[in-house]
Design a protein around this motif. Structure first.
Motif, PDB file in Angstrom:
ATOM      1  N   HIS A 107      11.855 -11.470  -9.407  1.00 25.29           N
ATOM      2  CA  HIS A 107      11.031  -9.706  -9.518  1.00 25.29           C
ATOM      3  C   HIS A 107      11.857  -8.863  -9.874  1.00 25.29           C
ATOM      4  N   ALA A 108      13.296  -8.950  -8.906  1.00 29.31           N
ATOM      5  CA  ALA A 108      14.466  -7.868  -9.199  1.00 29.31           C
ATOM      6  C   ALA A 108      14.792  -7.738 -10.290  1.00 29.31           C
ATOM      7  N   LYS A 109      14.844  -9.206 -10.884  1.00 31.38           N
ATOM      8  CA  LYS A 109      15.332  -9.180 -12.400  1.00 31.38           C
ATOM      9  C   LYS A 109      14.698  -8.530 -13.450  1.00 31.38           C
ATOM     10  N   ALA A 110      12.805  -8.928 -13.035  1.00 32.51           N
ATOM     11  CA  ALA A 110      12.330  -8.518 -13.992  1.00 32.51           C
ATOM     12  C   ALA A 110      12.345  -6.430 -13.699  1.00 32.51           C
ATOM     13  N   GLN A 111      12.350  -6.229 -12.947  1.00 30.64           N
ATOM     14  CA  GLN A 111      12.551  -4.902 -12.239  1.00 30.64           C
ATOM     15  C   GLN A 111      13.549  -4.373 -13.417  1.00 30.64           C
ATOM     16  N   ALA A 112      14.521  -5.028 -13.043  1.00 31.27           N
ATOM     17  CA  ALA A 112      16.294  -4.607 -13.534  1.00 31.27           C
ATOM     18  C   ALA A 112      15.883  -4.359 -15.153  1.00 31.27           C
ATOM     19  N   GLN A 113      15.878  -5.487 -15.593  1.00 29.96           N
ATOM     20  CA  GLN A 113      15.161  -5.878 -17.459  1.00 29.96           C
ATOM     21  C   GLN A 113      14.375  -3.493 -17.348  1.00 29.96           C
ATOM     22  N   LEU A 114      13.576  -3.560 -16.896  1.00 25.62           N
ATOM     23  CA  LEU A 114      12.416  -2.958 -16.866  1.00 25.62           C
ATOM     24  C   LEU A 114      13.248  -1.876 -17.022  1.00 25.62           C
TER      25      LEU A 114
ATOM     26  N   LYS B 290       5.030  -0.036 -14.999  1.00 22.94           N
ATOM     27  CA  LYS B 290       5.031  -1.975 -14.710  1.00 22.94           C
ATOM     28  C   LYS B 290       6.021  -1.889 -13.832  1.00 22.94           C
ATOM     29  N   ALA B 291       7.128  -1.329 -13.142  1.00 25.19           N
ATOM     30  CA  ALA B 291       7.480  -1.204 -11.719  1.00 25.19           C
ATOM     31  C   ALA B 291       6.687  -1.508 -10.963  1.00 25.19           C
TER      32      ALA B 291
ATOM     33  N   GLU C  10       6.283  -4.124  -8.285  1.00 24.51           N
ATOM     34  CA  GLU C  10       6.808  -3.897  -6.103  1.00 24.51           C
ATOM     35  C   GLU C  10       5.467  -4.897  -5.697  1.00 24.51           C
ATOM     36  N   GLY C  11       4.086  -4.831  -6.239  1.00 21.91           N
ATOM     37  CA  GLY C  11       2.692  -4.876  -6.119  1.00 21.91           C
ATOM     38  C   GLY C  11       3.265  -6.261  -5.771  1.00 21.91           C
ATOM     39  N   ARG C  12       3.864  -7.536  -7.373  1.00 21.00           N
ATOM     40  CA  ARG C  12       3.730  -8.481  -7.031  1.00 21.00           C
ATOM     41  C   ARG C  12       4.693  -9.089  -6.100  1.00 21.00           C
ATOM     42  N   VAL C  13       6.070  -8.224  -5.716  1.00 22.16           N
ATOM     43  CA  VAL C  13       7.051  -8.835  -4.698  1.00 22.16           C
ATOM     44  C   VAL C  13       6.358  -8.009  -3.904  1.00 22.16           C
TER      45      VAL C  13
ATOM     46  N   THR D 289       1.239  -1.135   0.375  1.00 24.30           N
ATOM     47  CA  THR D 289       0.418   0.272   0.178  1.00 24.30           C
ATOM     48  C   THR D 289       0.809   1.160   0.505  1.00 24.30           C
ATOM     49  N   GLY D 290       1.934   0.588   0.568  1.00 23.23           N
ATOM     50  CA  GLY D 290       2.780   2.454   0.513  1.00 23.23           C
ATOM     51  C   GLY D 290       3.562   2.727  -0.437  1.00 23.23           C
ATOM     52  N   VAL D 291       4.221   1.489  -0.787  1.00 22.05           N
ATOM     53  CA  VAL D 291       5.535   1.707  -1.849  1.00 22.05           C
ATOM     54  C   VAL D 291       5.327   1.924  -3.209  1.00 22.05           C
ATOM     55  N   ALA D 292       4.377   0.540  -3.638  1.00 23.32           N
ATOM     56  CA  ALA D 292       3.878   0.349  -4.984  1.00 23.32           C
ATOM     57  C   ALA D 292       3.119   1.588  -5.217  1.00 23.32           C
ATOM     58  N   ASP D 293       1.694   1.668  -4.206  1.00 25.15           N
ATOM     59  CA  ASP D 293       0.493   2.840  -4.182  1.00 25.15           C
ATOM     60  C   ASP D 293       1.237   3.817  -5.110  1.00 25.15           C
ATOM     61  N   SER D 294       2.476   4.375  -4.145  1.00 22.94           N
ATOM     62  CA  SER D 294       3.156   5.993  -4.419  1.00 22.94           C
ATOM     63  C   SER D 294       3.998   5.963  -6.059  1.00 22.94           C
ATOM     64  N   TYR D 295       3.790   4.450  -6.645  1.00 19.31           N
ATOM     65  CA  TYR D 295       3.770   4.359  -7.791  1.00 19.31           C
ATOM     66  C   TYR D 295       3.158   5.095  -8.723  1.00 19.31           C
ATOM     67  N   ILE D 296       1.914   4.672  -8.493  1.00 25.34           N
ATOM     68  CA  ILE D 296       0.608   4.779  -8.962  1.00 25.34           C
ATOM     69  C   ILE D 296       0.965   6.479  -9.318  1.00 25.34           C
ATOM     70  N   LYS D 297       0.555   6.590  -8.423  1.00 26.16           N
ATOM     71  CA  LYS D 297       0.945   8.006  -8.510  1.00 26.16           C
ATOM     72  C   LYS D 297       1.918   9.060  -9.111  1.00 26.16           C
TER      73      LYS D 297
END
Lengths: 406, 692
Positions: free
Chosen positions: A388-395, A277-278, A282-285, A240-248
């Motif tokens: 997930h970390a690899k996916a995000q790094a790739q992203l 996407k990140a 993050e949400g999946r993590v 709810t913190g990090v992932a949601d603030s990515y939306i904003k």
């Protein structure tokens, strides 16, 4: 995760139990229980319990019934209150379906609708719906695990109540406890916990193994409870913190891009997409941490607590046995009712011996089960984190490359 | 409002005095619309035939105009004569003459025709014969207006004179004006000094350095002047101008520095200020003055190019000086540069926080009115400061170290933003700030509770009221759009900033909760009786502990890369709004002058009707005065509008670049975090597998 856990439990219970009782055939197919469907109706969740069996007691080899959470609890209580099962760890009851948190959030979101853009609102709503779905699935899985453990247990599977639960097509018409019963229950539980404390303080255990086991379980329970709490906080902050603030951040950026015009728009939109996407990653993590880590911990909080109950029951039994001994001594001294006392003492002794042996087995299986579950889930956790970390790094790498090309 | 209007009166006084001496009409018109169509063609021919200015001016040719000069208003004569005396360069006179004549010719009503025609031959001859840039230069310059005259005069003479230090040129100027009417000279030198100082560095910044050939200078300047004129007054001349290598752009660039002296009094930089610079700085400051004139066009090109020169300021070593409430933080300001007007390539000085605020105040005072976007200084934070002041042990408390680091970083960004602006970085105050190896005079105006602070507050309230009540009738579509865009940008950046702050807070929370889970997992591992599982849990605790560190670092990155930059831009947008408001104020002045002019005209008409000749004369004077004012404020308005456009162009470029940099840096930081996380779990995985 519950699927995963379930699997572990399957294999676990199979392995250990086949080792100690040869009497029952533990083929997986003897009694297979799963929840094939679940329906949320207002406050109530209706689980469709699907059973496949080769046991002769059952009328049909395959059938389904609809059960509610309360009926699960009723089943658990039947096991819990049955003296015959005192020597076993009763599988912990599934937690009550709780969608209040999700509902509350949805409501809050509705109130805050004016303060955000439509896009943002929709994303948040989607996010909440996904969360609700995840909670729902988890609830279903918890109920299923409860039934599976019962079905896999050589003793529990033959229980009559369990059969009724699985087979009886009508509503079991278990009502929730009325006030009187509730008060009684409360009184009993107070009684019980004082007794537990009293026993823990006064009763000297004859067996070092149980003495040690008791100490361990107490400590372990406290530690794992704390860990669960912390892990929950962590995943919550993540989700709810990090992932949601990515939306904003993402929507804020894309709006900025619109204002900035062509010079920055393309660039910013790419970044904004990346954040979007990140955010999902993050949400999946967060949800995987929740599934693999928090839920494993949570389950063993409850299982540990069930094991603690077992130890209490044994201790109670020991106290009874000693009491019977005293009674016998007194009877002998008075030379009165000696036979009855002897009988009682013998019963108590047998009972205690039997229970101790069962409890030892159960505790050992508890340990094996726990280690295996932790192993499986920790490996999966690590793998998912890596993924997930690899996916995000790739992203991020792709995004940076795309930005450089501009 | 009030102070921006101050200077014009000064000039009006000049005009008046001159008028009194002489033919008023001629004068006023000359002052009002200095540039004539005639100038341009003439200038051009001169340029074409450009010879070496130093060699070409024979004294003989220079004098012919003199007679005509005698007929001419005092203004020009006085202007020339002193300069001739001061710099002993003859050509100077001619241009002035030429300018004078042209003005007459162009702007003159019939009354002057005789005069003009009589003069013309002389002028023409003078032009044709020497045909040197220097003269053209001067000729053109005076036409623009008084200030520019002065500026050009100050610049060119020095050019001719060679390496004359600025101070001497200033003195020279002073003497020049001495010979004139007393009123004029008091104001004029100041303005000159100012404008020259302002311009010089920017020129120098070009990297061309002092050794620019006079030819070039002259040509550039003349071109510039032409363009200027053309744009301002004569549409028909513009096509020609565009043929020149210098597109109209430089002209608008040039305007700001020229305009600078016009508006609010620039007290700080007056000759008295220069000595202030202390021995260290003075040598640096004056030398650049020489090539002033050429500076303008090149300086502007620089803004866009500026590739080959750099200035990099870093702030380091924050330290607390003193004890208790009287203590303060001092920072080491280290500058690295290859800009020639700095004495060294690399040096450092120590400055305290209020010095930074003081610098900002000075820059705003000097440059805001000419339409420059002044990067805002970091905010004062009473709470943070007090905490540090009262904190007995240095750096024991993490929140105060955070605060200091945050402030240090924002000071660094502030300084580099200021240094990135060619005009601001060459401002004497700025250079003094980064160069002077001694304590600066204590800035008293910065404290929030000082009387100046209160006054500032009142001013601000007044401005706000003004902003709210006065709705400018926007004639320029560019401004209309830009204002709207700035407003949107402001709102959006604020929103974004809030989101970023949220992210920072949540990530910090995540870091904290991860850390506490790590601790809890460590406890669990010590309790766990199964040894392999215990080991794995221990590893899990260590892994999460490391993720905690990563999250923490990432939160810092969130903060420093995203949040702070965005916040800076919110403040910068504030500065942009200030500049826009400055323009509105100029517009108001212009409107006011127009209303006043209309009133005066009416009064004059009434007086004429009444046949009261004495009153008519007076009314006439007043009308002329207000005409001049209208003219000037319109010019001022045009100037600030153009300056702002130019500034905004730069601002947009820098902003886009900054945002790109910010996002790229941030994404890189995110990627590093993810890579670290990968490592963490890669080390953990075998441990989990090892459970048996």
């Amino acid at each position: 995760m519950m699927d995963g856990m379930e699997e572990v439990l399957h294999s676990e219970t199979n392995g250990t139990k086949s080792g100690r009782s040869d009497t029952v055939d533990l083929n997986d197919s003897t009694l297979q229980v799963d929840i094939s469907d679940a329906l949320s109706e207002r406050e109530k969740v209706k689980f469709t319990v699907h059973t496949k069996t080769t046991l002769p007691d059952y009328n049909k080899p395959e059938f389904s019934v609809v059960r509610q959470h309360e009926e699960f609890i009723w089943l658990h209580d039947r096991f819990d209150e049955n003296e015959d099962y005192a020597g076993y760890i009763i599988p912990p009851p599934p937690p009550r379906p709780d969608f209040d948190a999700s509902r509350e959030k949805l409501q809050k979101l509705g109130e805050g609708e004016g303060s955000m853009t439509k896009e943002e609102f929709n994303k948040m709503k989607q996010e909440l719906e996904a969360e609700y779905l995840a909670t729902f699935k988890k609830t279903v899985a918890m109920h299923e695990v409860f039934l599976t453990r019962l079905a896999q247990h050589p003793i529990f599977r033959t229980d009559h109540n369990f059969k009724v639960f699985l087979e009886y097509e009508q509503d079991l018409s278990v009502r929730t406890k009325n006030k009187k019963e509730k008060v009684e229950g409360l009184f009993r539980s107070i009684n019980r916990s004082t007794d537990e404390i009293l026993l823990a303080a006064t009763q000297k255990d004859v067996d070092d193994y149980f003495e040690k086991e008791k100490g361990f379980l107490l400590e372990y329970h406290a530690a794992i409870k704390d860990s669960t709490l912390k892990a929950d906080k962590m995943t919550q902050a993540h989700k709810t913190g990090v992932a949601d603030s990515y939306i904003k951040l993402s929507t804020g950026l894309s709006q900025l891009g619109t204002i900035e015009g062509p010079r920055l728009e393309k660039f910013i939109n790419k970044v904004s997409d990346t954040f979007e996407k990140a955010r999902k990653v993050e949400g999946r993590v967060a949800s995987d941490e929740d599934l693999k880590l928090s839920d494993t911990l949570r389950y063993y909080v409850r299982d540990g607590s069930a094991a603690k109950d077992l130890l209490y029951r044994r201790l109670r039994c020991l106290a009874n046995y000693e009491q019977a001994n005293k009674n016998l001594d007194r009877a002998r001294a008075k030379n009165k009712d000696v036979h009855a006392a002897e009988l009682a003492q013998q019963n108590a002794c047998e009972r205690f011996e039997h229970m101790s042996a069962r409890a030892k087995e159960e505790l050992n299986s508890f340990k094996t089960r726990r280690v295996a579950a932790f192993k499986k889930n920790l490996i999966e956790l690590a793998e998912l984190e890596l993924k997930h970390a690899k996916a995000q790094a790739q992203l991020l790498k792709n995004c940076l490359q795309a930005l450089q090309e501009e | 409002m009030a102070d921006s209007r101050e200077p014009p009166p000064l000039f009006n006084d000049d005009d008046d005095s001159r008028k009194d001496d002489d033919n008023d009409d001629l004068f006023t018109s000359a002052v009002q619309s200095p540039v004539s169509e005639l100038t341009t063609p003439e200038d051009q021919t001169k340029q074409e035939g450009a010879g070496d200015p130093l060699t070409s001016p024979p004294p003989a040719t220079s004098f012919p105009p003199d007679p005509s000069g005698g007929d001419r208003p005092d203004l020009f004569e006085s202007c020339e004569e002193p300069s001739v005396g001061g710099f002993s360069s003859v050509p100077l006179e001619q241009p002035a003459e030429g300018g004078g004549t042209q003005q007459e010719l162009s702007s003159e009503p019939p009354a002057n025709l005789v005069d003009a025609s009589s003069v013309e031959p002389a002028v023409m001859s003078s032009f044709i014969t020497p045909a040197e840039e220097a003269s053209v230069l001067d000729a053109a310059a005076p036409t623009n207006d008084d200030d520019d005259d002065a500026a050009a005069a100050a610049a060119i003479p020095t050019n001719l004179a060679g390496e004359d230090p600025a101070l001497s040129s200033e003195e020279a100027l002073v003497t020049v004006y001495d010979s004139e009417t007393p009123e004029v000279h008091t104001s004029a030198p100041e303005l000159d000094a100012d404008s020259s100082l302002n311009n010089v560095p920017s020129f120098l910044g070009d990297g061309e350095t002092t050794e620019i050939s006079l030819d070039d200078n002259a040509q550039e300047v003349s071109l510039e002047d032409e363009t200027d004129d053309g744009e301002l007054f004569d549409p028909s001349s513009t096509p020609k101008l565009q043929l020149n290598q210098d597109p109209p752009l430089p002209a608008s660039n040039i305007l700001p520095p020229m305009g600078a002296p016009l508006t609010p009094p620039v007290a700080p930089i007056t000759p008295t200020a220069t000595p202030n610079l202390t021995p260290n700085v003075t040598p640096a400051a004056p030398t650049p003055v020489t090539p002033v004139a050429a500076a303008r066009p090149s300086a502007e090109q620089l803004e866009s190019e500026s590739g080959d020169e750099f200035i990099e300021i870093s702030i380091s070593d924050p330290q607390k000086i003193g004890d208790g409430m009287s203590s303060y933080m001092a920072y080491k300001v280290t500058t690295k540069t290859n800009i020639p007007y700095f004495r060294k390539k690399h040096w450092s000085v120590t400055r305290r926080f209020s010095d930074f605020l003081g610098l900002h105040g000075k820059l705003v005072e000097k440059h805001l009115h000419s339409g420059r976007i002044i990067p805002p200084a970091p905010e004062k934070s009473a709470i943070g400061t007090t905490k540090i002041k009262l904190g007995s042990d240095k750096s024991s408390d993490s929140s105060s170290t955070d605060f200091i680091e945050r402030r240090r970083a924002s000071l660094e960004r502030y300084m580099n933003r200021t240094a990135a602006h060619p005009t601001l970085r060459s401002d004497p105050d700025f250079r003094e700030f980064i160069e002077l190896d001694a304590e600066l005079p204590r800035a008293t105006q910065t404290s929030a509770l000082s009387s100046a602070g209160v006054l500032r507050l009142f001013n601000r309230v007044g401005e706000t009221v003004n902003k709210m009540t006065f709705k400018m009738d926007e004639s320029d579509q560019w401004f209309e759009e830009k204002t709207q865009q700035i407003e949107n940008l402001d709102a959006q950046l604020r929103k974004l900033h809030a989101a970023m702050e949220g992210l920072v807070a949540y990530r910090r929370e995540l870091a904290t909760s991860t850390a506490s889970f790590a601790k809890s997992a460590a406890v669990l591992s010590s309790v766990e009786e199964h040894s392999a599982l215990s080991r794995a849990l221990h590893q899990l605790a260590e892994s999460t502990e490391r993720t905690h560190t990563i999250h923490h670092a990432q939160a810092d990155a969130d903060f420093y890369h995203l949040s702070e930059t965005t916040k800076d831009y919110i403040h910068l947008i504030g500065a942009v709004k200030d500049v826009f408001h400055e323009r509105v104020k100029t517009f108001q002045t212009w409107q006011h002058s127009q209303t006043m002019l209309a009133k005066k005209r009416e009064a004059k008409a009434k007086a004429e009707l009444a046949g009261r000749m004495d009153k008519v004369q007076q009314a006439q004077d007043e009308v002329a005065e207000w005409e001049a004012k209208v003219e000037r404020s319109q010019e001022e308005f045009d100037r600030i509008s153009r300056a702002i456009k130019k500034e905004m162009e730069q601002f947009d470029i820098v902003r886009v670049k900054d945002f790109k940099d910010m996002l790229v840096k941030y994404l890189e930081a995110l990627m590093t975090s993810q890579q670290q996380i990968i490592k963490v779990w890669e080390t953990f995985l075998p441990e989990a597998r090892a459970i048996s």
